[in-house]
Write an enzyme that holds these catalytic residues in place. Structure first.
Site, PDB file in Angstrom:
ATOM      1  CG  ASN A   1      -5.822   4.135  -8.859  1.00 48.84           C
ATOM      2  OD1 ASN A   1      -5.862   3.003  -9.326  1.00 48.84           O
ATOM      3  ND2 ASN A   1      -6.439   4.466  -7.742  1.00 48.84           N
TER       4      ASN A   1
ATOM      5  NE  ARG B   1      -4.026   0.014   1.751  1.00 48.59           N
ATOM      6  CZ  ARG B   1      -4.912   0.141   0.760  1.00 48.59           C
ATOM      7  NH1 ARG B   1      -5.027  -0.797  -0.159  1.00 48.59           N
ATOM      8  NH2 ARG B   1      -5.682   1.198   0.688  1.00 48.59           N
TER       9      ARG B   1
ATOM     10  CG  HIS C   1      -6.809  -3.670  -5.974  1.00 51.91           C
ATOM     11  ND1 HIS C   1      -7.738  -3.055  -5.168  1.00 51.91           N
ATOM     12  CD2 HIS C   1      -6.602  -4.909  -5.447  1.00 51.91           C
ATOM     13  CE1 HIS C   1      -8.091  -3.905  -4.203  1.00 51.91           C
ATOM     14  NE2 HIS C   1      -7.416  -5.036  -4.352  1.00 51.91           N
TER      15      HIS C   1
END
Length: 140
Positions: A114, A87, A117
């Site tokens: 973006n 993350r 994931h």
């Protein structure tokens, strides 16, 4: 600290621009091992199941359409604290707010497109991994 696994998707905006290698380079430089990887066309049913948590949100239809608009690369990553580490490596959902050197700062086109994931918990990682990989496909 125990080794964890997390789930990653390299999204259609990145695969369309042939950035799989660039994403993988950031992942591996950060100390995450890619222990399973495959390029697929996500079906509408797979995308709806995967993003079911967002089904009541106004962006759900657009998200499903985007995720089925081209190939994605699904991956299993492994490291100590893999979920948190990945993350951090991905960066903020909005690339404008992402830290320098993160996947989203370097490669994302927009908050929607973006590029990546990543699972948000060890528990969700296990569920997400099982949606796309059988045990014998993970060769870490």
């Amino acid at each position: 600290m125990a080794i964890e696994r997390t789930f990653s998707i390299i999204k259609p905006d990145a695969t369309r621009r042939n950035l799989t290698g660039a994403v993988n380079a950031v992942i591996e430089t950060a100390g995450l091992r890619i222990v399973a990887q495959k390029r697929i066309l996500m079906t509408k049913a797979q995308a709806e199941t995967f993003y079911a948590v967002h089904s009541a949100r106004p962006f759900f239809g657009d998200l499903v359409s985007f995720m089925t608009s081209g190939p994605v690369v699904v991956q299993v990553l492994e490291a100590e604290n893999a979920v948190a580490k990945y993350r951090e490596v991905m960066g903020a959902t909005n690339p404008a707010n992402a830290a320098e050197g993160t996947i989203r700062k370097l490669l994302a086109e927009s908050i929607e497109a973006n590029s990546a994931h990543g699972s948000d918990s060890v528990e969700n990682a296990a569920v997400e991994i099982a949606q796309f990989f059988s045990g014998n496909e993970i060769v870490g």
